[in-house]
Design a protein around this motif. Structure first.
Motif, short mmCIF file in Angstrom:
data_model
loop_
_atom_site.label_atom_id
_atom_site.label_comp_id
_atom_site.label_asym_id
_atom_site.label_seq_id
_atom_site.Cartn_x
_atom_site.Cartn_y
_atom_site.Cartn_z
N UNK A 1 3.39 -7.91 -3.09
CA UNK A 1 4.78 -7.46 -3.20
C UNK A 1 5.35 -7.75 -4.58
N UNK A 2 5.04 -8.90 -5.11
CA UNK A 2 5.52 -9.26 -6.45
C UNK A 2 4.93 -8.34 -7.51
N UNK B 1 9.96 -2.20 -12.11
CA UNK B 1 10.38 -2.61 -13.46
C UNK B 1 9.78 -1.68 -14.52
N UNK B 2 8.46 -1.45 -14.47
CA UNK B 2 7.81 -0.57 -15.46
C UNK B 2 7.98 0.88 -15.07
N UNK C 1 -6.30 -5.63 -8.61
CA UNK C 1 -5.74 -6.81 -9.27
C UNK C 1 -5.72 -8.00 -8.34
N UNK C 2 -5.30 -7.78 -7.10
CA UNK C 2 -5.25 -8.87 -6.13
C UNK C 2 -6.65 -9.37 -5.80
N UNK C 3 -7.61 -8.45 -5.68
CA UNK C 3 -8.99 -8.86 -5.41
C UNK C 3 -9.52 -9.72 -6.55
N UNK D 1 2.18 -2.56 3.13
CA UNK D 1 1.55 -3.73 2.51
C UNK D 1 0.47 -4.36 3.38
N UNK D 2 0.58 -4.25 4.69
CA UNK D 2 -0.48 -4.79 5.54
C UNK D 2 -1.81 -4.06 5.27
N UNK D 3 -1.74 -2.76 5.09
CA UNK D 3 -2.95 -1.99 4.80
C UNK D 3 -3.48 -2.31 3.41
N UNK D 4 -2.60 -2.45 2.44
CA UNK D 4 -3.04 -2.77 1.08
C UNK D 4 -3.69 -4.15 1.06
#
Length: 516
Positions: A42-43, A51-52, A320-322, A461-464
């Motif tokens: 989420x962040x 933001x971008x 990125x999270x992975x 987000x649960x799926x991501x």
């Protein structure tokens, strides 16, 4: 006594097998725990998408996103760099404001198309006219001077703004069939209208510009409530704007009935010359086989009708999270784990094709590549991409994935090699085992793929999170596998001519975009 001993031995063996089957992999457990208890999705989504914002190649936002990703990776202790591969026409979107000023005043929902020049210090104000239905291209050439100083409507007015599923739910069968029949006839008639001009959807705007039109107005409906596809403009001097189905229909009906709508179009875009284009590459160095590679892959760029949330913000977030999780719970992989955030996928897989051209030493030593692109949904399809033995290694790696994530995934082996569609195809063409983690639909094609509705609120987000866990575990398993993956290709089926289907050819990247 002997019988009892045999039973005891069998029970002991069974117990040993059960115990072995219940042994958990601590790295897998830690991947799941970190993704669940300390998710950064989420962040990251807020920073990237809110933001971008959208990441059209050649824009300052694209460069800002590249620099942001490098900074994030470095914060996590992951080496990262922006690697230049080409140049593009520099352009920055500004305010788009389109108003109907006659026969009444109304602000219209619409926007300027990408890479279209601005309107200068003053808005362009002009009457609206409809693309005529002429006899042939000669007649159209005779008509062209009459569009001088006018906005020209070049899209078919849709007979309904309700998607088909809405008609099916609430309309009668007879009413729905009648609407479809009339729409098909109207669509065919409009195609003929366009054909008779001697131009097509790409060349017509330029012809109108040359004839002195004030601007081009279109509406590329995406067959869902309020959703339009937003792409690039084909005019170099005059504004090209896309207007929502509802407002476009209003302009068309007023023009058709002789009430001559007049619109004011303001577009504050800016040209910024020639700008460099990049891929962002992150790396966790291998400890025992550093010259073999596991690659996590997602394109970084987007169209800019929305913020590129599901195409391909979610794929970017997954990888990125992975990588963040792997660095934390598996910091010393056997093989080097790379992540590639590719530029200009939307214009033809250009960033990944350039990487394949520029790094043959990496491509020839890829253990596996996993790409995620098509939306926010959890992964439900995995094809072997024509690699004969993909069922062996992918099957083994998938057994380590938690059942609730693994079970919905439909596998197809050996499958057929993808010739395009997303960046994995750039690597498949070069013979590298690259795979697409294909997602559940979530009305992707209608509501978010290249549309003005592809925004943060559409993310599930649960799926991501599920996909980040899957990508991290597959990367871990591919890194640990003692055997290098086979690149043997399956025999492809015959084509419609009865000839053997050819493996996709490696294609060159476009390294100078919008500059010629």
């Amino acid at each position: 006594m002997k019988k009892f001993s045999r039973i005891a031995i069998l029970l002991l063996l069974l117990g040993t097998q059960l115990t072995f089957g219940q042994v958990k992999d601590p790295v897998v457990d830690n991947i799941v725990k970190e993704a669940t208890d300390n998710s950064q999705l989420e962040k990251l989504a807020h920073e990237l998408l809110d933001v971008i914002g959208p990441r059209l190649v050649g824009t300052p936002q694209m460069q800002q996103a590249h620099d942001w990703a490098v900074g994030k990776y470095k914060d996590w202790g992951i080496a990262a760099r922006n690697e230049k591969w080409g140049e593009w026409r520099g352009w920055e979107r500004g305010v788009s404001h389109i108003d109907m000023v006659a026969p009444r005043v109304k602000s219209l929902e619409g926007m300027q198309l990408a890479w279209n020049p601005g309107t200068g210090s003053k808005p362009v104000v002009a009457d609206v006219m409809i693309l005529p239905d002429v006899a042939d291209s000669v007649a159209f050439g005779q008509w062209l001077p009459s569009c001088k100083g006018k906005f020209v409507l070049i899209s078919m007015p849709q007979p309904t703004g309700r998607p088909d599923y809405n008609w099916q739910e609430f309309g009668t069968k007879e009413s729905f069939e009648k609407m479809k029949k009339e729409r098909d006839a109207q669509t065919d008639a409009w195609a003929q209208r366009l054909k008779k001009t001697g131009y097509n959807g790409r060349t017509l705007p330029a012809a109108l510009e040359k004839a002195g039109a004030a601007g081009v107005v279109m509406s590329y409906w995406s067959k869902g409530f309020g959703a339009n596809k937003i792409f690039g403009a084909y005019t170099r001097k005059i504004p090209t704007v896309d207007i929502s189905l509802e407002d476009y229909g209003l302009l068309y009906r007023l023009a058709e009935s002789g009430h001559t709508p007049r619109i004011s179009a303001r577009a504050e875009s800016k040209e910024s010359g020639v700008v460099p284009t990049f891929n962002t590459i992150g790396e966790i160095k291998g400890s025992t086989k550093p010259d073999e590679y596991v690659v996590l892959s997602a394109h970084f760029d987007s169209w800019d009708g929305g913020t590129g949330a599901t195409d391909n913000g979610t794929g970017t977030l997954v990888m990125m999270e992975a990588m963040r999780i792997l660095k934390k719970v598996y910091p010393n992989p056997k093989r080097t784990i790379l992540v590639g955030h590719w530029g200009s996928e939307e214009q033809g897989l250009n960033g990944s094709r350039a990487f394949v051209e520029d790094h043959p030493e990496i491509v020839q030593n890829i253990q596996a590549l996993f790409n995620q692109d098509n939306g926010t949904g959890r992964v439900v399809n995995l094809s072997g991409q024509g690699f004969l033995n993909a069922y062996d290694y992918l099957g083994r790696w998938l057994t380590k994935v938690p059942e609730e994530i693994r079970t919905p995934i439909e596998t197809r082996f050996p499958g057929a090699p993808g010739g395009g569609g997303s960046d994995f195809a750039s690597f498949v063409a070069a013979g590298a085992p690259a795979f697409s983690l294909s997602s559940l639909n979530w009305s992707y094609g209608t509501y978010t793929w290249h549309t003005n509705r592809d925004t943060y609120d559409k993310i599930v987000f649960d799926d991501v999170r599920s996909n980040a866990i899957l990508a991290a575990i597959l990367a871990y398993q591919a890194s640990e596998d003692p055997v290098k993956t086979s690149r043997e290709k399956s025999i492809l089926p015959l084509n419609t001519k009865g000839e053997p289907t050819a493996w996709p050819e490696q294609r060159k990247a476009t390294r100078r975009g919008g500059l010629d």
